[in-house]
Design a protein around this motif. Structure first.
Motif, short mmCIF file in Angstrom:
data_model
loop_
_atom_site.label_atom_id
_atom_site.label_comp_id
_atom_site.label_asym_id
_atom_site.label_seq_id
_atom_site.Cartn_x
_atom_site.Cartn_y
_atom_site.Cartn_z
N ARG A 101 -13.46 -0.80 1.43
CA ARG A 101 -12.96 0.36 2.18
C ARG A 101 -11.69 0.02 2.94
NH1 ARG A 101 -17.61 4.64 3.33
NH2 ARG A 101 -15.70 5.78 3.80
N TRP A 102 -11.58 -1.21 3.46
CA TRP A 102 -10.34 -1.58 4.13
C TRP A 102 -9.16 -1.54 3.16
CZ3 TRP A 102 -6.56 -5.28 3.47
CH2 TRP A 102 -5.60 -5.36 4.51
N LEU A 103 -9.42 -2.07 1.95
CA LEU A 103 -8.35 -2.11 0.95
C LEU A 103 -7.87 -0.71 0.60
CD1 LEU A 103 -9.64 -4.79 -1.59
CD2 LEU A 103 -7.48 -4.90 -0.32
N THR A 104 -8.82 0.17 0.27
CA THR A 104 -8.43 1.49 -0.24
C THR A 104 -8.05 2.44 0.89
OG1 THR A 104 -9.08 3.30 -1.69
CG2 THR A 104 -10.83 2.31 -0.39
N GLU A 105 -8.74 2.35 2.04
CA GLU A 105 -8.50 3.32 3.10
C GLU A 105 -7.42 2.85 4.07
OE1 GLU A 105 -12.38 4.12 4.76
OE2 GLU A 105 -13.11 4.94 2.85
N GLN A 106 -7.51 1.57 4.49
CA GLN A 106 -6.56 1.09 5.50
C GLN A 106 -5.27 0.56 4.87
OE1 GLN A 106 -7.40 1.49 8.78
NE2 GLN A 106 -9.20 2.48 7.91
N HIS A 107 -5.43 -0.29 3.87
CA HIS A 107 -4.26 -0.99 3.37
C HIS A 107 -3.39 -0.12 2.45
CE1 HIS A 107 -1.65 -4.22 2.20
NE2 HIS A 107 -1.92 -4.02 0.92
N VAL A 108 -4.05 0.51 1.46
CA VAL A 108 -3.27 1.25 0.47
C VAL A 108 -3.23 2.75 0.78
CG1 VAL A 108 -3.01 1.77 -1.99
CG2 VAL A 108 -3.85 -0.46 -1.29
N GLY A 109 -4.34 3.26 1.27
CA GLY A 109 -4.38 4.68 1.59
C GLY A 109 -4.53 5.59 0.39
N ARG A 110 -4.91 5.02 -0.72
CA ARG A 110 -5.20 5.81 -1.94
C ARG A 110 -6.04 4.94 -2.87
NH1 ARG A 110 -0.79 3.91 -5.13
NH2 ARG A 110 0.66 2.85 -3.75
N PRO A 111 -6.45 5.45 -4.03
CA PRO A 111 -7.34 4.65 -4.87
C PRO A 111 -6.70 3.35 -5.35
CG PRO A 111 -7.43 6.96 -5.52
CD PRO A 111 -6.29 6.84 -4.54
N VAL A 112 -7.52 2.34 -5.49
CA VAL A 112 -7.07 1.00 -5.87
C VAL A 112 -7.94 0.48 -7.01
CG1 VAL A 112 -6.81 -1.38 -5.09
CG2 VAL A 112 -6.47 0.50 -3.47
N VAL A 113 -7.32 -0.15 -7.98
CA VAL A 113 -8.08 -0.87 -9.00
C VAL A 113 -7.94 -2.36 -8.71
CG1 VAL A 113 -8.53 -1.14 -11.46
CG2 VAL A 113 -7.36 0.92 -10.63
N VAL A 114 -9.05 -2.99 -8.35
CA VAL A 114 -9.04 -4.44 -8.14
C VAL A 114 -9.41 -5.10 -9.47
CG1 VAL A 114 -10.02 -6.37 -6.84
CG2 VAL A 114 -9.69 -4.15 -5.73
N MET A 115 -8.61 -6.07 -9.88
CA MET A 115 -8.76 -6.63 -11.23
C MET A 115 -8.90 -8.14 -11.21
SD MET A 115 -5.69 -4.25 -12.81
CE MET A 115 -6.10 -3.83 -14.49
N ASN A 116 -9.55 -8.64 -12.23
CA ASN A 116 -9.65 -10.09 -12.48
C ASN A 116 -10.44 -10.82 -11.39
OD1 ASN A 116 -8.04 -9.91 -14.88
ND2 ASN A 116 -6.26 -9.63 -13.55
N TYR A 117 -11.72 -10.63 -11.46
CA TYR A 117 -12.65 -11.23 -10.50
C TYR A 117 -13.07 -12.64 -10.95
CZ TYR A 117 -13.42 -6.73 -8.13
OH TYR A 117 -13.28 -5.58 -7.41
N PRO A 118 -13.53 -13.44 -9.99
CA PRO A 118 -14.08 -14.77 -10.36
C PRO A 118 -15.18 -14.62 -11.41
CG PRO A 118 -13.87 -14.58 -7.98
CD PRO A 118 -13.55 -13.23 -8.54
#
Lengths: 466, 466
Positions: free
Chosen positions: B343-360
């Motif tokens: 939620r921090w990434l999408t709401e606070q940091h970017v402010g719109r939808p985010v695709v997080v890619m390439n996980y461990p």
């Protein structure tokens, strides 16, 4: 570089002479004496593969192109040119062919470019969509499923997903699959030694649904026109070519409708589905007509053109008795119609689809509306040449006092049907609906005889997966 | 006499001044001092009921019309006239009102014309679609389901119905429901005393599927673009407002696609769904925005307008670590992201939808494709403001040798995945796909917080049915 599906490329897609890329799997490769190869490439987007002409000057011509076998995954780039070949407008003059996926051992690859028996293909269900037949079946099934949703949407129905795990048995009969998380090696017991289902996941005995009808009835009394399209389950050990343990059902339910309107909707619905298949899958249906069932197209056209006949069950019995035809099963008022009777009615007597209506009350389900004669219910079966019964439906018993009597007659415990009885106390109105087995429809349209060939993964006896 | 839906009648349907008939259920009745009554009638065809003006000279005015209460089933005939009322173009001047279904005891009828708690409505799930809220939810859910099918159809995907009853566990984890017809009171045993599943319906242990993905992967390697839309099951005893034991999943699978294309399809797909809801269910969404979630419409509009951000998992971890924000859960490369991080990434940091890619690789499933770095896999999660993770997906491991190593690493028995390994030997190509939980989507669009309010029949603890 434009990426096209094989379907688009075959049509030219307004790109004659332009460089495009297609991707798919090799069907066949033929090397010409002129020093070039013809590779037929299929991506499932339509029935036909596209012909790729691979010249000998491709850098990987000798090392790769000439090693291509059926099933190899390929990306081909080249120019779309009008085709001399039959049945396709365009072919590709390749400028590059990239082999993405080899077939490990071409000799043992199950899907060789030759006819396979349906029995064999059921054993390799994960590969059979690569055949002409199962590619066609998959696209036709898709087309039918889209048409189901579209028909109802266009006519103001709402899709309802009714519960799959349930405590009730819609038909009051039929073997059900138990759903449980209890540890079978260590079953919890009540004081009296019975299995203690209060310890099961939902705190009671649960099963896989046999029908969404009872649930969707409640929604119809709020939203007027609703339908389900989801999986249902029967644990009947009848390993025939006509039965599945797991199959999808389409079940519309219509408020303020009587049996006449119910039959009208069923007729319009079936005609809409068949029209969609003929319009949208002409390529696959042409193959079915050529290789599987000669009249596959003409019988659907006849179906669409013919007004369905309506016959009262009692009249049907008289007709059968007077037919002079010798049936294996007895024909008598009060007995259910057998397949041979249904086929005589629809194929011999009427020669087009027939809706048989108003069956004796004791041979039909408890929820069907008792007619004023007290001896029949407002039930209907839609019979069609070449398939027999394709749809079953009824007007529902909306009168709570009559329903309660019917449930007592069938030995059903009202406590199991609390909410089903309950919504009949609140503004109940006449309503009716029907059920269509989706896989039976697919099998019929595709001219197949074994229902396991209508599904993605056959669940044959002895194997849950295939 | 023309039969119209309430939706058609409200719009006038080109029938101003003509006599028409509508059918539905009474929402409210108000008697005016002028000696007439206003009956609001709803049939579920749209959000608004239609106002029926019932004059005192109707033959059944005193005996029936003045006794109408919420929930009564009614057929009203009359003339469509322009309405003075707000928000509706037309109303009906009734010439006849037929009461088809009375409410048995109006005092105890659960759906009174007043606000009800969601908890209460879950207890009367068979009646709750008669409320404004659940009528809206049902129509929105329908709209979303149609849009799912339409998006894929228009983009050349085929619908595949993968098996519900299965022997394999797609995730290699998670509690499954057992499906069985064995008699629990008398379980068959092997010589060694174990339960003898060879005597069960399918001759082996079977479960309800947790995902159609593994199955549909095989189809994607024949037909290029395919999707499932069907029920899946998790027997996890987490009775939260975010989890269901039974839920529908949408799972597209795309041949020749990598993670980048996968994310592009996911973005286009979600935007298409939200566009459909805003276009087709403006009435219901206006109600949701007014009564349930103020920004229900504006947040979907923002979602459609915003290009999704793409962030590598490793970069996301750095961003979180440098954020200065105090999180409850640790942030460290190799740990999974928690909801607060997402939620921090999408709401606070970017402010719109985010695709997080390439996980461990060790925190993701065995079938996800190992990246060249050897420590991450080509997995993605789509995160959106107000909901968090809405889609999860990956490129699949198409290399059999790498897959086998991953399965060994996860302790999976290759024998359980025979056909899944097998089709990778035959023209395997890169492919990718994702999964969307349908009820979570509905809950988000409708601004609800409990996932049980997204389904037709809540399956609460202690009750399989409701």
């Amino acid at each position: 570089m434009s990426l096209l599906s094989v379907r688009e490329a075959l049509s030219g897609a307004g790109r004659e002479g332009q460089e495009v890329t297609v991707r798919g799997w090799v069907r066949t490769r033929r090397d010409s004496k002129a020093g070039l190869s013809f590779v037929n490439l299929s991506d499932g987007s339509c029935f036909s593969p596209i012909q790729i002409v691979a010249p000998a000057d491709l850098p990987n011509y000798e090392s790769e192109v000439k090693r291509l076998t059926s099933g190899c995954g390929v990306i081909a780039t080249g120019t779309l040119v009008p085709s001399q070949g039959q049945g396709q407008a365009f072919e590709m003059q390749a400028s590059a062919i990239e082999v993405v996926g080899w077939v490990e051992d071409p000799e043992t690859y199950p899907i060789q470019p030759k006819p396979h028996s349906l029995e064999f293909l059921r054993e390799v269900a994960h590969l059979r969509p690569r055949t002409n037949l199962f590619g066609a079946v998959t696209r036709i099934r898709h087309c039918l499923s889209q048409a189901v949703h579209r028909f109802f949407h266009e006519n103001g129905y709402y899709w309802i997903s009714t519960p799959i795990i349930t405590t009730s048995d819609a038909e009051g009969a039929g073997q059900m699959f138990r759903v449980s998380t209890l540890d079978l090696a260590n079953l919890p017991r009540t004081d009296k030694g019975a299995v203690d289902f209060s310890r099961d996941f939902f705190g009671k005995e649960t099963f896989l649904t046999v029908s969404g009808q009872l649930n969707v009835e409640a929604f119809c009394l709020s939203l007027s026109k609703v339908y389900t399209f989801g999986p249902t389950f029967r644990a009947e050990n009848s390993h025939t070519t006509r039965h599945l343990a797991e199959f999808w059902m389409v079940e519309p339910e219509i408020a303020f409708a009587d049996l006449v309107e119910n039959a009208n909707v069923a007729e319009a619905f079936l005609k809409y589905l068949f029209r969609a298949v003929l319009d949208e899958r002409a390529d696959d249906m042409a193959f079915i007509a050529e290789r599987v069932q000669k009249d596959a197209i003409s019988r659907l056209e006849a179906f669409i053109d013919a007004p369905f006949e309506r016959i009262d069950y009692s009249d049907a019995v008289s007709l059968l008795q007077k037919s002079g035809h010798k049936f294996d099963f007895p024909v008598e008022w009060g007995l259910d119609l057998q397949t041979e009777h249904e086929r005589w009615l629809t194929e011999q007597h009427v020669g087009r689809p027939v809706v048989v209506m108003n069956y004796p009350e004791h041979i039909k389900a408890f929820y069907m509306r008792l007619n004023d004669d007290g001896r029949t219910v407002a039930a209907m079966d839609v019979l069609a040449p070449g398939i027999g019964e394709i749809i079953g439906g009824s007007q529902r018993e909306e009168r709570l006092d009559v329903l309660d009597k019917r449930m007592a007659q069938f030995g059903l415990d009202p406590a199991h049907y609390g909410w089903y009885r309950d919504f009949r106390r609140y503004g109940t109105v006449p309503h009716a609906g029907f059920g269509l087995g989706f896989e039976r429809l697919v099998v019929y349209v595709c001219g197949l005889s074994n229902i396991r060939d209508a599904i993605a993964y056959p669940r044959a006896p002895g194997s849950a997966e295939f």
